[in-house]
Motif scaffolding. Sequence first.
Motif, PDB file in Angstrom:
ATOM      1  N   LEU A   1       0.785  -1.189  -0.502  1.00 26.17           N
ATOM      2  CA  LEU A   1      -0.026   0.214   0.300  1.00 26.17           C
ATOM      3  C   LEU A   1       1.462   1.646  -0.016  1.00 26.17           C
ATOM      4  O   LEU A   1       1.426   1.434   0.958  1.00 26.17           O
ATOM      5  N   LYS A   2       0.547   2.319  -1.272  1.00 20.94           N
ATOM      6  CA  LYS A   2       1.840   3.357  -1.040  1.00 20.94           C
ATOM      7  C   LYS A   2       1.913   3.686   0.445  1.00 20.94           C
ATOM      8  O   LYS A   2       0.859   4.401   1.130  1.00 20.94           O
ATOM      9  N   THR A   3       2.470   4.765   1.087  1.00 21.35           N
ATOM     10  CA  THR A   3       2.957   5.152   2.163  1.00 21.35           C
ATOM     11  C   THR A   3       1.897   6.594   2.427  1.00 21.35           C
ATOM     12  O   THR A   3       1.751   5.953   2.981  1.00 21.35           O
ATOM     13  N   GLU A   4       1.852   7.078   1.510  1.00 16.96           N
ATOM     14  CA  GLU A   4       0.678   7.991   1.237  1.00 16.96           C
ATOM     15  C   GLU A   4      -0.403   8.171   1.884  1.00 16.96           C
ATOM     16  O   GLU A   4      -1.239   8.957   1.818  1.00 16.96           O
ATOM     17  N   CYS A   5      -0.771   6.806   1.349  1.00 18.39           N
ATOM     18  CA  CYS A   5      -1.872   6.269   1.583  1.00 18.39           C
ATOM     19  C   CYS A   5      -2.865   5.261   2.050  1.00 18.39           C
ATOM     20  O   CYS A   5      -3.873   5.228   2.791  1.00 18.39           O
ATOM     21  N   PHE A   6      -1.688   4.639   3.219  1.00 14.32           N
ATOM     22  CA  PHE A   6      -2.305   3.556   4.140  1.00 14.32           C
ATOM     23  C   PHE A   6      -3.008   4.221   5.405  1.00 14.32           C
ATOM     24  O   PHE A   6      -3.520   4.110   6.096  1.00 14.32           O
ATOM     25  N   HIS A   7      -2.711   5.777   5.554  1.00 12.81           N
ATOM     26  CA  HIS A   7      -4.304   6.665   6.892  1.00 12.81           C
ATOM     27  C   HIS A   7      -5.279   6.385   6.423  1.00 12.81           C
ATOM     28  O   HIS A   7      -6.198   5.938   6.761  1.00 12.81           O
ATOM     29  N   GLU A   8      -5.501   6.508   4.924  1.00  8.41           N
ATOM     30  CA  GLU A   8      -6.449   7.369   4.338  1.00  8.41           C
ATOM     31  C   GLU A   8      -7.289   5.121   4.317  1.00  8.41           C
ATOM     32  O   GLU A   8      -8.271   5.096   4.704  1.00  8.41           O
ATOM     33  N   VAL A   9      -6.379   4.378   3.657  1.00  9.64           N
ATOM     34  CA  VAL A   9      -6.829   3.232   3.245  1.00  9.64           C
ATOM     35  C   VAL A   9      -7.443   2.124   4.514  1.00  9.64           C
ATOM     36  O   VAL A   9      -8.138   1.494   4.385  1.00  9.64           O
ATOM     37  N   TYR A  10      -6.395   2.214   5.014  1.00  8.14           N
ATOM     38  CA  TYR A  10      -5.820   0.904   6.278  1.00  8.14           C
ATOM     39  C   TYR A  10      -6.167   1.495   7.860  1.00  8.14           C
ATOM     40  O   TYR A  10      -6.822   0.579   8.689  1.00  8.14           O
ATOM     41  N   ALA A  11      -5.382   2.820   7.961  1.00 11.52           N
ATOM     42  CA  ALA A  11      -5.997   2.671   9.803  1.00 11.52           C
ATOM     43  C   ALA A  11      -6.615   4.475   9.814  1.00 11.52           C
ATOM     44  O   ALA A  11      -5.842   4.728  10.794  1.00 11.52           O
ATOM     45  N   GLY A  12      -8.028   4.615   9.958  1.00 15.14           N
ATOM     46  CA  GLY A  12      -7.943   5.623   9.577  1.00 15.14           C
ATOM     47  C   GLY A  12      -8.254   6.407  11.027  1.00 15.14           C
ATOM     48  O   GLY A  12      -8.028   7.643  11.162  1.00 15.14           O
ATOM     49  N   ASP A  13      -8.362   5.183  11.836  1.00 15.03           N
ATOM     50  CA  ASP A  13      -8.414   5.872  13.538  1.00 15.03           C
ATOM     51  C   ASP A  13      -7.375   5.592  14.130  1.00 15.03           C
ATOM     52  O   ASP A  13      -7.648   5.240  15.533  1.00 15.03           O
ATOM     53  N   LEU A  14      -6.199   5.650  13.549  1.00 10.40           N
ATOM     54  CA  LEU A  14      -4.910   5.774  14.644  1.00 10.40           C
ATOM     55  C   LEU A  14      -3.994   6.866  14.370  1.00 10.40           C
ATOM     56  O   LEU A  14      -4.132   7.925  13.264  1.00 10.40           O
ATOM     57  N   SER A  15      -2.795   7.124  15.350  1.00  8.67           N
ATOM     58  CA  SER A  15      -2.307   8.417  15.298  1.00  8.67           C
ATOM     59  C   SER A  15      -1.459   8.480  13.601  1.00  8.67           C
ATOM     60  O   SER A  15      -1.040   7.518  12.932  1.00  8.67           O
ATOM     61  N   ALA A  16      -0.894   9.556  13.205  1.00  8.27           N
ATOM     62  CA  ALA A  16      -0.499   9.780  12.469  1.00  8.27           C
ATOM     63  C   ALA A  16       1.194   9.053  12.820  1.00  8.27           C
ATOM     64  O   ALA A  16       1.669   8.589  11.684  1.00  8.27           O
ATOM     65  N   ALA A  17       1.661   9.473  13.933  1.00 10.63           N
ATOM     66  CA  ALA A  17       2.747   8.487  14.479  1.00 10.63           C
ATOM     67  C   ALA A  17       2.142   7.107  14.258  1.00 10.63           C
ATOM     68  O   ALA A  17       3.915   6.154  13.729  1.00 10.63           O
ATOM     69  N   THR A  18       1.726   6.526  14.722  1.00 12.52           N
ATOM     70  CA  THR A  18       1.564   5.350  14.650  1.00 12.52           C
ATOM     71  C   THR A  18       1.352   4.607  12.888  1.00 12.52           C
ATOM     72  O   THR A  18       2.189   3.391  12.814  1.00 12.52           O
ATOM     73  N   VAL A  19       0.577   5.676  12.101  1.00 14.87           N
ATOM     74  CA  VAL A  19       0.443   4.897  10.561  1.00 14.87           C
ATOM     75  C   VAL A  19       1.994   5.540  10.427  1.00 14.87           C
ATOM     76  O   VAL A  19       1.934   4.329   9.255  1.00 14.87           O
TER      77      VAL A  19
END
Length: 235
Positions: free
Chosen positions: A132-150
């Motif tokens: 998964l592209k790094t810049e897409c990981f937060h939205e697609v996979y882990a939207g409820d986690l902190s930016a640091a964790t993502v």
Amino acid sequence: MEDSKPTIVLVHGALTDASVWAAVIAQLQLQNYRVLAPALPMRGLHSDTDYLDSFLASIKGSVVLVGHSYAGSVISSQPRRAGQIRALVYVSAFQPDTNESAGELNERFPGSKLGPDTLAFLPTPTGTDLYLKTECFHEVYAGDLSAATVAIMAATQRPVDSTAMEETLQGQPAWRNIPSWAVVTTDDLSIPPAAQRFMAARAQSTVREVKASHAVPVSHPHEVVNCIVEAASAR
């Protein structure tokens, strides 16, 4: 530790490794469960199933088999040691039927943001790895986690061979004969909630819905643990 308690085997999915279960493991151990979290090779559905079967052979006594995401397909593949498995727990996971693949199931229902715009493919000596592209990981996979964790999760992805997502389940799925539970994640942008509900209803799984992203083992470990303990305690 109580002898009557099964061993909990936690199987990670694509794009993460066994560390995705860290908080779940800690909570289960506090309840005196023996917990194991093997690292899947993720080179293909059939080879991953063989690997998991060999891992289960090293465990004495009954197990509760838990799969996240792609690992739902692996734990659905009819194991040679089916008599050892007390229950199956699907955590925002695929529950394929005979001749179905994870990729086809994910495309059957709208809502997934996994696709050409968000995925990256890396040729390897043995095939093609899917990330998964790094810049897409937060939205697609882990939207409820902190930016640091993502950022850490995106940097430490464990890729899956792209052909694994297209391999179909052969034979009768394990969930036809083994009691199953399903954690359905209602804010999931990787496996659509509609797909999760469809698969869980078809398998007659006991369903527990959680308002969470696909990374539910990390963002809502307590709810995941509650479902696993419920499955482990059922008779």
